[in-house]
Design a protein around this motif. Structure first.
Motif, mmCIF file in Angstrom:
data_model
loop_
_atom_site.group_PDB
_atom_site.id
_atom_site.type_symbol
_atom_site.label_atom_id
_atom_site.label_comp_id
_atom_site.label_asym_id
_atom_site.label_seq_id
_atom_site.Cartn_x
_atom_site.Cartn_y
_atom_site.Cartn_z
ATOM 1 N N CYS A 128 -15.353 -2.425 -0.360
ATOM 2 C CA CYS A 128 -14.057 -2.941 -0.759
ATOM 3 C C CYS A 128 -13.922 -4.375 -0.229
ATOM 4 C CB CYS A 128 -12.921 -2.064 -0.268
ATOM 5 S SG CYS A 128 -12.753 -1.908 1.519
ATOM 6 N N ALA A 129 -13.049 -5.119 -0.876
ATOM 7 C CA ALA A 129 -12.897 -6.521 -0.516
ATOM 8 C C ALA A 129 -11.497 -7.005 -0.870
ATOM 9 C CB ALA A 129 -13.944 -7.367 -1.237
ATOM 10 N N THR A 130 -11.060 -8.056 -0.198
ATOM 11 C CA THR A 130 -9.743 -8.635 -0.464
ATOM 12 C C THR A 130 -9.858 -9.781 -1.454
ATOM 13 O OG1 THR A 130 -9.931 -10.174 1.392
ATOM 14 C CG2 THR A 130 -8.904 -8.053 1.843
ATOM 15 N N GLY A 131 -8.908 -9.854 -2.371
ATOM 16 C CA GLY A 131 -8.932 -10.887 -3.384
ATOM 17 C C GLY A 131 -8.431 -12.220 -2.868
ATOM 18 N N LEU A 132 -8.980 -13.293 -3.423
ATOM 19 C CA LEU A 132 -8.512 -14.639 -3.094
ATOM 20 C C LEU A 132 -7.152 -14.898 -3.711
ATOM 21 C CD1 LEU A 132 -11.781 -16.716 -3.518
ATOM 22 C CD2 LEU A 132 -10.398 -16.592 -1.444
ATOM 23 N N ILE B 180 -8.536 3.873 -9.180
ATOM 24 C CA ILE B 180 -8.189 3.158 -7.960
ATOM 25 C C ILE B 180 -6.699 3.306 -7.722
ATOM 26 C CG2 ILE B 180 -7.879 0.954 -9.174
ATOM 27 C CD1 ILE B 180 -8.991 -0.447 -6.673
ATOM 28 N N SER B 181 -6.327 3.475 -6.460
ATOM 29 C CA SER B 181 -4.910 3.583 -6.094
ATOM 30 C C SER B 181 -4.748 3.039 -4.680
ATOM 31 C CB SER B 181 -4.443 5.037 -6.166
ATOM 32 O OG SER B 181 -5.168 5.845 -5.240
ATOM 33 N N ARG B 182 -3.498 2.871 -4.294
ATOM 34 C CA ARG B 182 -3.267 2.347 -2.955
ATOM 35 C C ARG B 182 -2.024 2.950 -2.346
ATOM 36 N NH1 ARG B 182 -3.328 -3.834 -3.661
ATOM 37 N NH2 ARG B 182 -3.131 -3.766 -1.386
ATOM 38 N N ASP B 183 -2.036 3.031 -1.028
ATOM 39 C CA ASP B 183 -0.880 3.448 -0.246
ATOM 40 C C ASP B 183 -0.680 2.371 0.802
ATOM 41 O OD1 ASP B 183 0.981 4.563 1.441
ATOM 42 O OD2 ASP B 183 0.146 6.571 1.332
ATOM 43 N N ASN B 184 0.166 1.426 0.497
ATOM 44 C CA ASN B 184 0.350 0.289 1.397
ATOM 45 C C ASN B 184 0.936 0.709 2.739
ATOM 46 O OD1 ASN B 184 -0.776 -1.458 -0.459
ATOM 47 N ND2 ASN B 184 1.199 -2.099 -1.305
ATOM 48 N N ALA B 185 1.707 1.777 2.746
ATOM 49 C CA ALA B 185 2.274 2.260 4.006
ATOM 50 C C ALA B 185 1.170 2.743 4.950
ATOM 51 C CB ALA B 185 3.252 3.382 3.742
ATOM 52 N N LYS B 186 0.060 3.205 4.361
ATOM 53 C CA LYS B 186 -1.067 3.675 5.168
ATOM 54 C C LYS B 186 -2.156 2.609 5.277
ATOM 55 C CE LYS B 186 -0.433 8.581 4.162
ATOM 56 N NZ LYS B 186 -1.049 9.832 3.627
ATOM 57 N N THR C 4 -9.752 1.160 4.426
ATOM 58 C CA THR C 4 -8.665 1.014 5.373
ATOM 59 C C THR C 4 -8.747 -0.343 6.058
ATOM 60 O OG1 THR C 4 -8.636 3.389 5.752
ATOM 61 C CG2 THR C 4 -7.535 2.023 7.387
ATOM 62 N N ALA C 5 -7.599 -0.971 6.212
ATOM 63 C CA ALA C 5 -7.557 -2.313 6.798
ATOM 64 C C ALA C 5 -7.003 -2.283 8.208
ATOM 65 C CB ALA C 5 -6.710 -3.227 5.938
ATOM 66 N N SER C 6 -7.488 -3.179 9.011
ATOM 67 C CA SER C 6 -6.903 -3.408 10.330
ATOM 68 C C SER C 6 -6.843 -4.901 10.565
ATOM 69 C CB SER C 6 -7.731 -2.728 11.421
ATOM 70 O OG SER C 6 -9.039 -3.252 11.465
ATOM 71 N N GLY C 7 -5.845 -5.309 11.332
ATOM 72 C CA GLY C 7 -5.709 -6.720 11.646
ATOM 73 C C GLY C 7 -4.904 -7.494 10.622
ATOM 74 N N LEU D 3 -2.759 -4.760 4.450
ATOM 75 C CA LEU D 3 -3.525 -4.637 3.217
ATOM 76 C C LEU D 3 -2.630 -4.768 1.995
ATOM 77 C CD1 LEU D 3 -6.433 -2.281 2.583
ATOM 78 C CD2 LEU D 3 -4.514 -2.199 1.005
ATOM 79 N N GLY D 4 -1.362 -4.422 2.168
ATOM 80 C CA GLY D 4 -0.415 -4.496 1.067
ATOM 81 C C GLY D 4 -0.106 -5.909 0.602
#
Length: 125
Positions: A96-100, A70-76, A23-26, A29-30
Motif C-alpha cells: 500500500c502507498a500514499t498518494g501525492l 478496496i475500502s477504508r476505515d479512517n477511524a481505525k 495500517t498507518a502510524s505517525g 491515513l484519512g
C-alpha cells in the motif's frame, strides 16, 4: 515517523479469498489517497486499486475488477483490500502507498510517495 504496514497475506488455494490491511502510524491515513500495488516475481510493480480520502471513489485495474474491493476505515487508520476468486496470477507481494494528490485517483506508482514493506500473497493448490 510516517509508516505504513501491510498485513493479511498468506497462502490460499485458487478460488479462495484474503483480506489485506494497510495500517498507518505517525500520520492520519484519512488525509491521504491510498493505493494498493503488487509485484510478482520477475515482473514490474503494478497498480491494483486506489481509494479516495472519503472512501466514496475507487479505481481498479481491469484485471481485478469484480474480484477485489478496496475500502477504508479512517477511524481505525486502516485501508482494506478484499480479494475474492483468487487465481495463481494474483501471486505477488502486495504494497500500500500514499498518494501525492489529494483528489486524483491514479494507478501509477510515480503518483505515490510513501510505501509499506509489503505482504506476500501466494495462490496455489
Amino acid at each position: 515517523q510516517l509508516e505504513l504496514v501491510e498485513s493479511g497475506g498468506g497462502l490460499v488455494q485458487p478460488g479462495g479469498s484474503l483480506r489485506l490491511s494497510c495500517t498507518a502510524s505517525g500520520f492520519a491515513l484519512g488525509s491521504k489517497i491510498i493505493g494498493w500495488f503488487r509485484q510478482a516475481p520477475g515482473k514490474e510493480r503494478e497498480g491494483v486499486c486506489t481509494i479516495s480520502i472519503n472512501g466514496k471513489e475507487t479505481k481498479y485495474a481491469d484485471f481485478v475488477k469484480d474480484r477485489f474491493t478496496i475500502s477504508r476505515d479512517n477511524a481505525k487508520n486502516t485501508v482494506y483490500l478484499q480479494m475474492n476468486s483468487l487465481v495463481p496470477e494474483d501471486t505477488a507481494l502486495y504494497f500500500c502507498a500514499t498518494g501525492l494528490s489529494s483528489w486524483y485517483l491514479s494507478l501509477h506508482q510515480d503518483d505515490f510517495v510513501d510505501w509499506g514493506q509489503g505482504t506476500p500473497v501466494t495462490v496455489s493448490s
